[in-house]
Design an enzyme around this catalytic site. Structure first.
Site, PDB file in Angstrom:
ATOM      1  N   GLU A   1       0.833  -1.195   0.000  1.00 49.49           N
ATOM      2  CA  GLU A   1       0.000   0.000   0.000  1.00 49.49           C
ATOM      3  C   GLU A   1       0.870   1.247   0.000  1.00 49.49           C
ATOM      4  O   GLU A   1       1.880   1.323   0.676  1.00 49.49           O
ATOM      5  CB  GLU A   1      -0.968   0.009   1.181  1.00 49.49           C
ATOM      6  CG  GLU A   1      -0.349   0.000   2.555  1.00 49.49           C
ATOM      7  CD  GLU A   1      -1.383  -0.073   3.679  1.00 49.49           C
ATOM      8  OE1 GLU A   1      -2.487  -0.612   3.455  1.00 49.49           O
ATOM      9  OE2 GLU A   1      -1.079   0.405   4.783  1.00 49.49           O
ATOM     10  N   CYS A   2       0.483   2.198  -0.817  1.00 50.42           N
ATOM     11  CA  CYS A   2       1.113   3.515  -0.925  1.00 50.42           C
ATOM     12  C   CYS A   2       2.608   3.396  -1.217  1.00 50.42           C
ATOM     13  O   CYS A   2       2.992   3.136  -2.344  1.00 50.42           O
ATOM     14  CB  CYS A   2       0.827   4.345   0.324  1.00 50.42           C
ATOM     15  SG  CYS A   2       0.942   6.133   0.014  1.00 50.42           S
ATOM     16  N   ALA A   3       3.478   3.566  -0.242  1.00 52.62           N
ATOM     17  CA  ALA A   3       4.913   3.461  -0.495  1.00 52.62           C
ATOM     18  C   ALA A   3       5.272   2.099  -1.073  1.00 52.62           C
ATOM     19  O   ALA A   3       6.132   1.988  -1.955  1.00 52.62           O
ATOM     20  CB  ALA A   3       5.685   3.706   0.798  1.00 52.62           C
TER      21      ALA A   3
ATOM     22  N   SER B   1      -1.864  -0.838  -3.935  1.00 54.65           N
ATOM     23  CA  SER B   1      -2.792   0.281  -3.998  1.00 54.65           C
ATOM     24  C   SER B   1      -2.272   1.437  -3.171  1.00 54.65           C
ATOM     25  O   SER B   1      -1.430   1.263  -2.288  1.00 54.65           O
ATOM     26  CB  SER B   1      -4.155  -0.169  -3.457  1.00 54.65           C
ATOM     27  OG  SER B   1      -4.980   0.918  -3.122  1.00 54.65           O
TER      28      SER B   1
END
Length: 446
Positions: free
Chosen positions: A328-330, A424
């Site tokens: 997620e994200c990073a 994501s």
């Protein structure tokens, strides 16, 4: 239940983190067993709380997990503690946009039946502080038990402020002057995480303990915490009803580049039957032995892009990994082909770049494709917080057979989902949807 207080403020920037972290450190220095909490989806402040308290900093977010879990998660995180200190988010009554009190510090204080101490930046105020304090105390249903003054200019200034607060019947529990020794550096998403400056952060926390002990009446604060009404909740448990057999190894990324994670994530993975092994993508040149799944949370890979790219051995192993990956994200950025032109793992046929625009807010999302985390149709509430973008935005744009991770109102489908990969921008608090951990561990075992 443990004695407890909530540290709030009229708005962001008044000094909540300074006071909450300092109180944790000062009480810990006294031998008090303290439990730290943060309202909302913040990952950085709990890192400083953990240094001060000597136990994990945890989040209480009624938007992400549901208000019914706030009490149980608090009971779980405060087990064995003498005193719990809950740092608020933004202003006392600020919550999810358009949702009234939902997600606010005031809501959490009410759910915990905890007294509130207000931190006020008084640098440019005099007697007007009385109107501010009175307004916040009378607006809602919180029990405001006192005020801590921040950025006081002089003894005379402090006396004016104390007299004003006395006019409205609100005791002043302490007053802080400006102290450069305890300042923490900031950058594009807030404070620099403690894990990236551990030695300096430890020194800052130690200095904070000294400052707070000299500036705030700790006995009065402890008395406020003891005044909290009786309140009990069954502690939340991360144990799955049917843990996956075989103890598959789940490698969880950490280190300075990946500091955004909730303590409950690894607890849920362990409770679902996994053997959780941490690894640092900045320095470890291979995955832990026997890894069947990789979990990569949020953080600042853009700050460490060169070092992540230089770890070619690990990038190659992740690129050829045949197990399960959840990011997620990073973590999403690390899986792309490049990040700001630096080669990354190449698991996703996508490019990531920094942008000047901050993307921020809660999202009510539905899974569009089956993935190791969730079957299509799963509904979650998550949070976005980034200044990067990925091209293409989702797996739907890669090929007709490509899969997107999530969709939510007002935006195109987002993220990448296949039978073995879920990546994501959406940050999730897995305690709100514990099936995510069970699904991932089961996929790893298969």
């Amino acid at each position: 239940m443990v004695n407890r207080i909530v540290i709030a403020a009229p708005a962001s920037g008044h000094g909540k983190t300074t006071v909450a972290t300092g109180l944790l450190a000062a009480f810990a220095r006294r031998g008090v067993r303290v439990a730290p909490f943060k309202v909302g989806p913040d990952y950085i402040d709990p890192g400083y709380h953990a240094l001060a308290a000597g136990r994990p900093g945890r989040n209480l977010d009624p938007v992400m997990v549901g208000e019914h879990l706030v009490g149980p998660l608090f009971a779980h995180g405060s087990a064995g503690a003498d005193l719990a200190i809950v740092e608020g988010v933004m202003g006392l009554y600020d919550g999810r946009t358009g949702a009234g009190e939902t997600g606010s510090t005031a809501q959490v204080a009410g759910l915990l039946d905890a007294p509130v101490i207000m931190v006020v930046d008084a640098a440019a105020q005099g007697r007007s502080i009385a109107a501010l304090v009175h307004g916040f105390r009378s607006f809602g249903n919180v029990r405001m038990a006192g005020v801590i003054l921040n950025r006081v200019g002089s003894d005379r200034h402090e006396q004016i402020l104390r007299d004003a607060c006395e006019e409205v019947g609100t005791p002043v529990l302490g007053a802080l002057r400006r102290a450069d020794a305890v300042a923490a550096p900031s950058r594009h998403l807030g404070l620099v995480p403690a894990a990236e400056r551990r030695a300096e952060a430890l020194a800052s926390v130690d200095a904070l303990a000294t400052l707070i002990a000299a500036s705030i009446d700790l006995d009065a604060v402890a008395a406020v915490a003891r005044s909290a009404a009786p309140f009990t909740a069954d502690p939340w448990s991360p144990a799955a009803e049917d843990p996956v057999p075989g103890s598959p190894v789940v490698a969880v990324a950490g280190g300075p580049a990946f500091t955004f994670s909730y303590a409950e994530t690894t607890e849920l993975l362990t409770g679902a039957g996994a053997t959780v092994v941490p690894f640092d993508p900045l320095h470890d040149e291979s995955l832990p032995a026997g890894t069947r799944a990789i979990v990569v949370g949020g953080g600042f890979p853009e700050v460490h892009a060169a070092a992540l790219s230089a770890n070619a051995a690990l990038r190659a192993e992740v690129a050829g990994f045949t197990g399960v990956v959840a990011a997620e994200c990073a973590g999403l950025l690390w899986l792309c082909r490049t990040l700001d032109g630096q080669p990354m793992c190449g698991v996703l046929d996508a490019e990531a770049v920094m942008t000047p625009t901050l993307t921020l807010g809660y999202r009510d999302a539905v899974a569009l494709s089956d993935s190791p985390l969730a079957p299509a149709g799963t509904r979650v509430t998550g949070h976005e917080f980034h200044r990067t973008t990925v091209h293409p935005r989702s797996g739907l744009l890669l090929s007709p057979a490509g899969g997107a991770a999530w969709a939510w109102r007002g935006a195109d489908p987002e993220g990448f989902a296949t039978g073995s990969v879920h990546a994501s921008y959406l940050h999730l608090h897995w305690a709100g949807t514990p099936s995510l951990a069970r699904n991932l561990v089961a996929a790893a075992a298969r």
